[in-house]
Scaffold this motif. Structure first.
Motif: not given
Length: 237
Positions: A177-179, A209, A227-228, A230-232, A234
């Motif tokens: 799970d992310a974004r 997305e 994963v980090r 992907v979460r970063s 922008e």
């Protein structure tokens, strides 16, 4: 003495002098054989020391302020900005370009593996020349044991598609799970080819997305790091 700092120091010196205790008026003119009182000697000595310190401070203030040279431009940051900017103009406005705000320090490149580099993908349109509909940005680290650079690929294609079940040697391994979306995880070893007889394991994250399909792939990073990244991500202008 014209600067505010010099005027303040002179004022402080005068105030300190005014507060110094003076001997009785009868002692202002010293008799020939009289001996100076110990406290008077101490006061005069302190005043002299204070005057020397103040003079040194004023002298220091008169020295031109030191010019601190500007920090040298970060070559990696400059290259990264330039590479992302180079693909923005070619992409359709409805494709949201996601750029990482964090990548591992090792992926700033090396002499043999420059980082990053960017390109865009083209698709043919009926009765017209090809048009861009996606981008690829590759970050590299150093040459790995199999003789190829360690790499991190960020890929986006306009349109919602599924990469599940692609026959490329990678196996669907669940989701994270992310974004606000399900990030699909694929892990495996791609088929060998003459240019890469010993391919390393690949971890591929992909998701849908904003009307597009995105991927973050690497041959030299752990799942947690991907994963980090992907979460970063922008939106880039």
């Amino acid at each position: 003495m014209t600067t505010p700092s010099e005027q303040w120091i002179v004022s402080a010196l005068r105030q300190s002098t005014d507060r110094m205790p003076l001997p009785p008026e009868s002692r202002w003119v010293r008799e020939r054989r009289s001996t100076p009182h110990v406290s008077t000697i101490a006061v005069v000595g302190a005043a002299a020391i204070f005057a020397i310190v103040v003079a040194g401070a004023i002298s220091g203030l008169r020295v031109e302020p030191r010019v601190v040279p500007a920090a040298s431009a970060d070559a990696f940051a400059a290259r990264e900005d330039a590479q992302w900017a180079s693909i923005r103009y070619a992409l359709p406005s409805d494709l949201v370009m996601l750029r990482p705000t964090w990548i591992p320090a090792a992926f700033r490149g090396s002499a043999d593996c420059p980082s990053p580099s960017a390109s865009f993908s083209l698709v043919p349109y009926p009765n017209s020349s090809p048009a861009a509909n996606g981008y690829f940005v590759v970050y590299q680290s150093t040459v790995l044991s199999h003789g190829r650079c360690g790499w991190l690929l960020i890929n986006a294609q306009l349109g919602v598609v599924s990469y599940a079940g692609r026959e490329d040697g990678l196996v669907d391994s669940g989701t994270v799970d992310a974004r606000g979306a399900a990030i699909h995880v694929r892990i495996g070893t791609p088929p060998a080819d003459p240019r890469n007889p010993q391919p390393p394991d690949i971890i591929d994250l992909w998701w849908n997305e904003s009307g597009a399909t995105y991927e973050v792939i690497s041959n030299d990073l752990e799942l947690a790091d991907l994963v980090r990244i992907v979460r970063s991500l922008e939106p880039a202008q």
